[in-house]
Design an enzyme around this catalytic site. Structure first.
Site, PDB file in Angstrom:
ATOM      1  N   ASP A  45       0.840  -1.190   0.000  1.00  0.00           N
ATOM      2  CA  ASP A  45       0.000   0.000   0.000  1.00  0.00           C
ATOM      3  C   ASP A  45       0.879   1.246   0.000  1.00  0.00           C
ATOM      4  OD1 ASP A  45      -2.314  -1.536   0.211  1.00  0.00           O
ATOM      5  OD2 ASP A  45      -2.377  -1.381   2.400  1.00  0.00           O
ATOM      6  N   CYS A  46       0.317   2.357  -0.432  1.00  0.00           N
ATOM      7  CA  CYS A  46       1.036   3.623  -0.482  1.00  0.00           C
ATOM      8  C   CYS A  46       1.697   3.964   0.861  1.00  0.00           C
ATOM      9  CB  CYS A  46       0.074   4.742  -0.895  1.00  0.00           C
ATOM     10  SG  CYS A  46       0.796   6.384  -0.863  1.00  0.00           S
TER      11      CYS A  46
END
Length: 191
Positions: A45-46
């Site tokens: 994920d970011c």
């Protein structure tokens, strides 16, 4: 690659420059490597930092899937609350949350998901935990710990508070896998 938090994995409509794809391709160019594309083996994920595998060619990327190469993934996180016990196994299936294309939830008709949790340190307010993934479902750690009632710090999508920091505290600490071509055991660690 040791991915920093806050870096998107791929280009998107809203982000064209600050992506891991762009950083990797720039590295290849600056180091004189004739690599023709960006070939991630798995994702983060970011707002998750840490170790991620990027293949240098599509043949190796495809070989990971074709040969069903198992990647042992170990994460560390800071969660809200004092996690009960020292070691826990969470075995709850995960699927999409109705009405959302982003959120996931534990649901009986979801895909099998297994996470082992070990407490490294804790106080009344927070716990530092190590997690082993035995499956790789989208948002698996975030869903499992929040369903237990202990969301990641600042993971507001799954109930975490942003009062102390504005980014979730999740880090991919290490990876261990058999190289799909050389069959060499590879272990990497991202401090």
């Amino acid at each position: 690659v040791n991915k920093p938090r806050g870096l998107f994995f791929f280009y998107s409509a809203s982000e064209r420059v600050a992506t891991l794809a762009n950083a990797v391709m720039t590295y290849y160019k600056k180091s004189g490597q004739a690599v023709t594309g960006y070939h991630p083996v798995h994702r983060l994920d970011c707002w998750t930092s840490g170790a991620v595998i990027i293949a240098k060619n599509p043949r190796v990327q495809h070989a990971f899937k074709q040969k069903h190469i198992q990647i042992q993934k170990i994460y560390e996180a800071i969660i809200e609350g004092s996690w009960p016990g020292e070691k826990t196994r969470i075995q709850w299936p995960i699927g999409r949350k109705p009405g959302s294309i982003v959120e996931r939830m534990c649901r009986l008709d979801g895909k099998s998901a297994v996470t082992d949790v070990e407490v490294l340190a804790k106080s009344q307010s927070y716990s530092h935990i190590r997690l082993w993934l035995h499956s790789g479902r989208t948002h698996q750690i975030r869903v499992h710990v929040s369903t237990m009632g202990y969301p990641l710090v600042a993971d507001d999508l799954y109930g975490g508070s942003t009062s102390k920091t504005n980014h979730q505290l999740l880090h991919a600490r290490s990876l261990r896998f058999m190289h799909p071509v050389t069959e060499q055991l590879i272990m990497v660690k991202a401090d």
